[in-house]
Design a protein around this motif. Structure first.
Motif, PDB file in Angstrom:
ATOM      1  N   GLU A  64       5.169  -6.850  11.794  1.00 51.79           N
ATOM      2  CA  GLU A  64       5.640  -7.711  10.707  1.00 51.79           C
ATOM      3  C   GLU A  64       6.869  -8.525  11.086  1.00 51.79           C
ATOM      4  N   THR A  65       7.075  -8.765  12.374  1.00 54.83           N
ATOM      5  CA  THR A  65       8.257  -9.494  12.827  1.00 54.83           C
ATOM      6  C   THR A  65       8.128 -10.988  12.560  1.00 54.83           C
ATOM      7  N   LEU A  66       9.222 -11.689  12.778  1.00 55.08           N
ATOM      8  CA  LEU A  66       9.243 -13.149  12.659  1.00 55.08           C
ATOM      9  C   LEU A  66       8.170 -13.773  13.547  1.00 55.08           C
ATOM     10  N   GLU A  67       8.071 -13.289  14.775  1.00 49.64           N
ATOM     11  CA  GLU A  67       7.120 -13.856  15.726  1.00 49.64           C
ATOM     12  C   GLU A  67       5.681 -13.454  15.406  1.00 49.64           C
ATOM     13  N   ALA A  68       5.493 -12.270  14.876  1.00 53.62           N
ATOM     14  CA  ALA A  68       4.142 -11.753  14.646  1.00 53.62           C
ATOM     15  C   ALA A  68       3.492 -12.268  13.375  1.00 53.62           C
ATOM     16  N   MET A  69       4.297 -12.537  12.341  1.00 54.77           N
ATOM     17  CA  MET A  69       3.751 -12.857  11.024  1.00 54.77           C
ATOM     18  C   MET A  69       2.888 -14.107  11.066  1.00 54.77           C
ATOM     19  N   ASP A  70       1.782 -14.089  10.319  1.00 56.93           N
ATOM     20  CA  ASP A  70       0.889 -15.248  10.253  1.00 56.93           C
ATOM     21  C   ASP A  70       0.591 -15.612   8.799  1.00 56.93           C
ATOM     22  N   PHE A  71       0.028 -16.789   8.625  1.00 59.45           N
ATOM     23  CA  PHE A  71      -0.204 -17.340   7.291  1.00 59.45           C
ATOM     24  C   PHE A  71      -1.181 -16.480   6.490  1.00 59.45           C
ATOM     25  N   ALA A  72      -2.232 -16.020   7.143  1.00 61.58           N
ATOM     26  CA  ALA A  72      -3.242 -15.229   6.436  1.00 61.58           C
ATOM     27  C   ALA A  72      -2.644 -13.948   5.872  1.00 61.58           C
ATOM     28  N   THR A  73      -1.793 -13.279   6.650  1.00 60.76           N
ATOM     29  CA  THR A  73      -1.169 -12.037   6.178  1.00 60.76           C
ATOM     30  C   THR A  73      -0.211 -12.322   5.028  1.00 60.76           C
ATOM     31  N   LEU A  74       0.573 -13.385   5.156  1.00 62.24           N
ATOM     32  CA  LEU A  74       1.497 -13.761   4.083  1.00 62.24           C
ATOM     33  C   LEU A  74       0.755 -14.024   2.780  1.00 62.24           C
ATOM     34  N   THR A  75      -0.265 -14.859   2.839  1.00 61.67           N
ATOM     35  CA  THR A  75      -0.943 -15.255   1.596  1.00 61.67           C
ATOM     36  C   THR A  75      -1.705 -14.098   0.971  1.00 61.67           C
ATOM     37  N   ARG A  76      -2.351 -13.268   1.802  1.00 58.16           N
ATOM     38  CA  ARG A  76      -3.079 -12.128   1.233  1.00 58.16           C
ATOM     39  C   ARG A  76      -2.119 -11.146   0.573  1.00 58.16           C
ATOM     40  N   THR A  77      -0.969 -10.930   1.170  1.00 53.36           N
ATOM     41  CA  THR A  77       0.009 -10.012   0.589  1.00 53.36           C
ATOM     42  C   THR A  77       0.533 -10.542  -0.737  1.00 53.36           C
ATOM     43  N   PHE A  78       0.796 -11.841  -0.805  1.00 50.58           N
ATOM     44  CA  PHE A  78       1.216 -12.446  -2.066  1.00 50.58           C
ATOM     45  C   PHE A  78       0.119 -12.344  -3.115  1.00 50.58           C
ATOM     46  N   GLN A  79      -1.113 -12.594  -2.708  1.00 57.36           N
ATOM     47  CA  GLN A  79      -2.227 -12.557  -3.655  1.00 57.36           C
ATOM     48  C   GLN A  79      -2.336 -11.193  -4.330  1.00 57.36           C
ATOM     49  N   ILE A  80      -2.225 -10.141  -3.551  1.00 58.57           N
ATOM     50  CA  ILE A  80      -2.407  -8.787  -4.097  1.00 58.57           C
ATOM     51  C   ILE A  80      -1.147  -8.291  -4.790  1.00 58.57           C
ATOM     52  N   ASN A  81      -0.002  -8.354  -4.109  1.00 58.25           N
ATOM     53  CA  ASN A  81       1.221  -7.739  -4.631  1.00 58.25           C
ATOM     54  C   ASN A  81       1.853  -8.512  -5.778  1.00 58.25           C
ATOM     55  N   ALA A  82       1.763  -9.817  -5.756  1.00 57.18           N
ATOM     56  CA  ALA A  82       2.438 -10.631  -6.781  1.00 57.18           C
ATOM     57  C   ALA A  82       1.442 -11.256  -7.759  1.00 57.18           C
ATOM     58  N   ALA A  83       0.572 -12.135  -7.265  1.00 55.04           N
ATOM     59  CA  ALA A  83      -0.353 -12.834  -8.165  1.00 55.04           C
ATOM     60  C   ALA A  83      -1.315 -11.864  -8.841  1.00 55.04           C
ATOM     61  N   GLY A  84      -1.811 -10.886  -8.092  1.00 57.39           N
ATOM     62  CA  GLY A  84      -2.732  -9.911  -8.675  1.00 57.39           C
ATOM     63  C   GLY A  84      -2.089  -9.103  -9.787  1.00 57.39           C
ATOM     64  N   THR A  85      -0.825  -8.745  -9.592  1.00 55.35           N
ATOM     65  CA  THR A  85      -0.095  -8.026 -10.644  1.00 55.35           C
ATOM     66  C   THR A  85       0.002  -8.868 -11.903  1.00 55.35           C
ATOM     67  N   PHE A  86       0.341 -10.134 -11.731  1.00 48.12           N
ATOM     68  CA  PHE A  86       0.436 -11.040 -12.885  1.00 48.12           C
ATOM     69  C   PHE A  86      -0.887 -11.100 -13.643  1.00 48.12           C
ATOM     70  N   LEU A  87      -1.983 -11.313 -12.924  1.00 46.65           N
ATOM     71  CA  LEU A  87      -3.286 -11.449 -13.580  1.00 46.65           C
ATOM     72  C   LEU A  87      -3.681 -10.184 -14.331  1.00 46.65           C
ATOM     73  N   LEU A  88      -3.461  -9.032 -13.706  1.00 47.71           N
ATOM     74  CA  LEU A  88      -3.839  -7.776 -14.348  1.00 47.71           C
ATOM     75  C   LEU A  88      -3.011  -7.525 -15.603  1.00 47.71           C
ATOM     76  N   LEU A  89      -1.698  -7.657 -15.497  1.00 43.51           N
ATOM     77  CA  LEU A  89      -0.840  -7.341 -16.643  1.00 43.51           C
ATOM     78  C   LEU A  89      -1.046  -8.323 -17.784  1.00 43.51           C
ATOM     79  N   ARG A  90      -1.245  -9.586 -17.473  1.00 45.79           N
ATOM     80  CA  ARG A  90      -1.511 -10.553 -18.542  1.00 45.79           C
ATOM     81  C   ARG A  90      -2.777 -10.173 -19.304  1.00 45.79           C
ATOM     82  N   ALA A  91      -3.794  -9.735 -18.583  1.00 47.93           N
ATOM     83  CA  ALA A  91      -5.040  -9.342 -19.229  1.00 47.93           C
ATOM     84  C   ALA A  91      -4.880  -8.082 -20.070  1.00 47.93           C
ATOM     85  N   LEU A  92      -3.944  -7.210 -19.688  1.00 54.30           N
ATOM     86  CA  LEU A  92      -3.736  -5.949 -20.406  1.00 54.30           C
ATOM     87  C   LEU A  92      -2.844  -6.098 -21.639  1.00 54.30           C
TER      88      LEU A  92
END
Length: 241
Positions: A97-125
């Motif tokens: 997970e270093t500066l040199e190792a990190m890639d766009f796909a990992t960043l976006t997937r992590t945001f999708q699940i940890n942040a955006a996914g949380t928003f979608l689930l809680l709003r629905a609940l």
């Protein structure tokens, strides 16, 4: 009869929370995870739900045969390590997970699940939470999402770009929920360094999920209106933002 929803229920913290709450008298547990899960207990009901898929969330909500939800414990999430490096650098989290190792796909997937996914689930609940007398949402966040804790000189600072940023975004989303939905209490919690399947190996000094949950249960029971919007560690101490 309390109704408690636990996300990320297939393993780790989520599974430990399900096991703890299903033993409480007259309690119904709704267990969701993107992996298929089953339960042998009559008071535990399971669904397969992908928090990044709105149709999956909608299908779950429409199938919930409960008048309300009293408590949500949201532990679904990923660590945000670069996948191919998890195999190549097995045992070395930092290298994945270093500066040199990190890639766009990992960043976006992590945001999708940890942040955006949380928003979608809680709003629905929210409609089910609003039907409860004292609804509460407990978010398994991370101290690594603290901006104030990420500074030069702190030996645990730096790197972890996807995980840190996604948890900081998650915390920001929750603070907006606190403002927009004052009738529900939202608390963010750092459960400690826990041995879960977020990482494919056991990290040094990691505690068991059961040990973390045992300490969190009385805190979750105690946290109320005055704690909404706060960020705590597993001992109930405040974490700086």
């Amino acid at each position: 009869m309390p109704v408690i929803l636990v996300s990320g229920a297939a393993n780790g913290l989520g599974a430990a929370f399900v096991d703890a709450y299903r033993q409480q008298p007259d309690t119904t547990v709704l267990a969701i995870d993107r992996a298929s899960i089953q339960s042998k207990h009559d008071n535990v009901h399971c669904w397969t739900v992908d928090v990044t898929d709105e149709s999956s969330i909608t299908a779950f909500i429409t199938s919930v045969n409960q008048p309300h939800i009293d408590l949500v414990v949201h532990s679904a999430g990923i660590r945000g390590l670069v996948p191919h490096l998890e195999d190549e650098k097995h045992g070395d989290v930092d290298a994945c997970e270093t500066l040199e190792a990190m890639d766009f796909a990992t960043l976006t997937r992590t945001f999708q699940i940890n942040a955006a996914g949380t928003f979608l689930l809680l709003r629905a609940l929210l409609p089910l939470l609003r039907q409860a007398t004292h609804p509460k949402v407990i978010i398994m966040s991370s101290r690594m999402g603290s901006l104030g804790n990420n500074f030069a000189g702190n030996r645990s600072a730096g790197s972890a770009y996807a995980y840190r940023a996604s948890k900081a975004a998650l915390n920001a989303i929750m603070r907006s929920f606190v403002v927009d939905v004052p009738e529900v209490n939202f608390v963010m919690c750092h459960p400690g360094r826990v041995e879960t399947k977020l990482v494919k190996w056991k990290e040094e000094d990691a505690i068991s999920a059961a040990d973390s949950v045992d300490g969190l249960l009385p805190l979750i029971k105690r946290w109320g209106k005055g704690d909404s919007g706060q960020f705590y560690d597993r001992f109930g101490e405040t974490i700086q933002w």
